[in-house]
Design an enzyme around this catalytic site. Structure first.
Site: not given
Ligand code: BES
Ligand code: MN
Ligand code: ZN
Length: 513
Positions: A287, A361
């Site tokens: 990230k 997931r």
């Molecule tokens: N933990 C994150 C989702 C999240 C984002 C929670 C902001 C709380 C606040 C999750 O693991 C994630 O990174 N999801 C990605 C999925 C994508 C790579 C398909 C997302 O939502 O960008």
């Molecule tokens: Mn994530």
């Protein structure tokens, strides 16, 4: 936590730092809510006019402090807004009461004792006011060394003020069984919910999967809950490729915790499954700055599940509840899972990892399959799963997806009864093919549009045949980055705990499926 009592004392003679009263928003200005008659009388019936002059309107969340009338033992009256005056013969909305009690409790940080003279028309009102007080008084100051108040030896208080120590609910009928039960329930739920908030707020260098599992073990023993912890070795032996794949890059190994609360009178069984990523850096699909500062909150689903199971045990609900905490830290390193790797999951399916940031997931898939082996009557998973759900529903509402329309509605009803904003979301079949992988059975990513629903469709593949399942994506409301409001603090919120407890209660009563 704040000590709470039901009291028959009259406001004037009560020794306290403050008396809390309710103000409703009437057509012609603020109205003093029922419960505060004695206070209004001491102001010669002019309290509403005084409040109006002070600029109070009775709108939700508004807090007005004024000197108590002469003759009162308490020095201050705190008037808290309840929002619109209810229709004739209707009571105040429970959530308005909860929020008002919470806002007042928060405004009273630093006080030793407050009396709450809010409208309590029935036992349930005492329950929601108690809940609001206990949740609103919460603060997380464990790491605020600089603000530690050593004079009274009580330790750290972030804003220099300790949470309200004691609350008396006036008009509370302490000898009435229903009132007592409502307050006891509120205390058990709020205490566990606040514990979930503590876990979410604890920095990730102090709460890795092993530490979280240890907390769960201690609490489980205390409350007669059976606990099993699968460590890395056990996960390898069992073939939990999803959890291991996500944890592979971290120096702190993953864990799968199973908490089993059983009631001798249970007719039904529930499984709750929580995403417990103690820190989500994104892994090799790292990230960027701006997206990782709050990722200690990525175990909020597991914290909610843990709290709900302990609360169910404390309440002695007549239903079997199993909690699964899928714990891992998602980090990049030489041993981390790569985009392009294929994982062999606990269910036997293979997953091509296209993005290591879609890790929730993967851990949930293994835990859902593990939960399915016990054949519970229903499974609910809770996860801070997608940024997409946050874009769709904002930061206060979570999304509910399910493989059964009636169950989704029932969970939504439980959320509404608990005061947790939630909304049903679909699982459109056409989004499934976006996750087709040329190499494996499925990829961990699909179309970008509708990303929250894509994630839900992925999870659905790991729920055992014929098992009713719902998925709560709490990415928005799990962590409050804004200012506190009502009984919701900054930081970890404890979202979904109350929904899960309510679902368990309704299943125990036999009025849910
Ligand atoms: N933990 C994150 C989702 C999240 C984002 C929670 C902001 C709380 C606040 C999750 O693991 C994630 O990174 N999801 C990605 C999925 C994508 C790579 C398909 C997302 O939502 O960008
Ligand atoms: Mn994530
Ligand atoms: Zn995540």
């Amino acid at each position: 936590m704040t000590a709470l009592t039901l009291s028959t004392a009259a406001a004037p003679g009560l020794r306290a730092d403050a008396i809390v009263i309710g103000v409703a928003k009437g057509a012609g200005g603020p109205l003093v809510a029922p419960g505060a008659e004695a206070v209004d009388k001491a102001y010669d019936g002019r309290l509403a006019a005084v409040l109006e002059t002070l600029g109070a309107s009775g709108s939700e969340g508004e807090v007005t402090k004024l000197p108590a009338p002469s003759g009162f033992k308490a020095p201050v009256v705190v008037a808290v807004g309840l929002g619109a005056e209810p229709e004739k013969d209707a009571g105040f909305d429970p959530e308005a009461l909860r929020r008002a009690a919470g806002a007042a409790a928060r405004a009273l940080a630093g006080a030793k004792k407050a009396a709450f003279a809010l409208p309590l028309a029935e036992a349930a009102d005492a329950g929601v006011v108690a809940e609001g007080v206990l949740l609103g008084a919460y603060s997380f100051d464990a790491y605020k060394e600089s603000a530690k108040d050593t004079k009274d030896g009580k330790g750290a208080k972030g804003n220099g003020k300790a949470p309200l120590a004691e609350a008396a609910l006036l008009g509370g009928k302490p000898r009435d069984k229903a009132y007592k039960a409502a307050v006891e329930r509120a205390a058990a739920v709020a205490e566990e919910l606040n514990r979930a908030r503590d876990l979410v707020n604890t920095p990730p260098n102090d709460l890795n999967p092993e530490a979280f599992a240890a907390v769960a073990q201690t609490a489980a023993k205390e409350h007669g809950i059976k606990v099993q912890v699968l460590d890395e070795k056990a996960l390898v032996k069992g073939g939990y490729g999803g959890i291991l794949g996500v944890g592979a890059g971290s120096a702190s190994g993953p864990r799968l915790v199973k908490l089993s609360y059983t009631s001798p009178k249970a007719k039904k069984s529930l499984a709750f499954v929580g995403k417990g990523i103690t820190y989500d850096s994104g892994g090799i699909s790292l990230k960027p700055a701006g997206h990782n500062e709050t990722m200690k909150c990525d175990m909020a689903g597991a914290a909610a599940v843990f709290a709900a199971v302990v609360a169910a045990a404390r309440l002695g609900l007549e239903v079997n509840v199993t909690g699964w905490l899928a714990l891992a830290e998602n980090m990049p390193s030489g041993s981390a899972t790569r985009p392009g790797d294929v994982l062999r999951m606990y269910s036997g399916k293979t997953v091509e990892v296209l993005n290591t940031d879609a890790e929730g997931r993967l851990v949930l898939a293994d835990a859902l399959w593990a939960a399915s082996q016990d054949k519970p009557d229903a499974i609910i998973d809770v996860a801070t799963l997608t940024g997409a759900m946050m874009l769709a529903l904002g930061s206060r509402t979570y999304g509910i997806m399910a493989n059964d329309d009636a169950f989704r509605s029932a969970v939504h009803e439980a959320a509404e009864e608990s005061g947790e904003p939630a909304w049903p979301m679909p699982l459109p079949e056409h989004l499934r093919k976006g996750m087709d992988s040329p190499t494996a059975d499925i990829a961990n990513m699909g179309e970008r549009m509708g990303g929250g629903l894509v994630a839900g469709l992925f999870l659905r593949e790991f729920v055992g045949e014929g098992i009713t399942w719902a998925h709560l994506d709490i990415a928005g409301p799990a962590f409050n980055e804004g200012a506190p409001f009502g009984y919701t603090p900054k930081g970890g919120t404890g979202t979904a705990v109350r929904t899960l407890v309510r679902v368990a209660e309704r299943v125990a009563l036999g009025d849910l499926g």
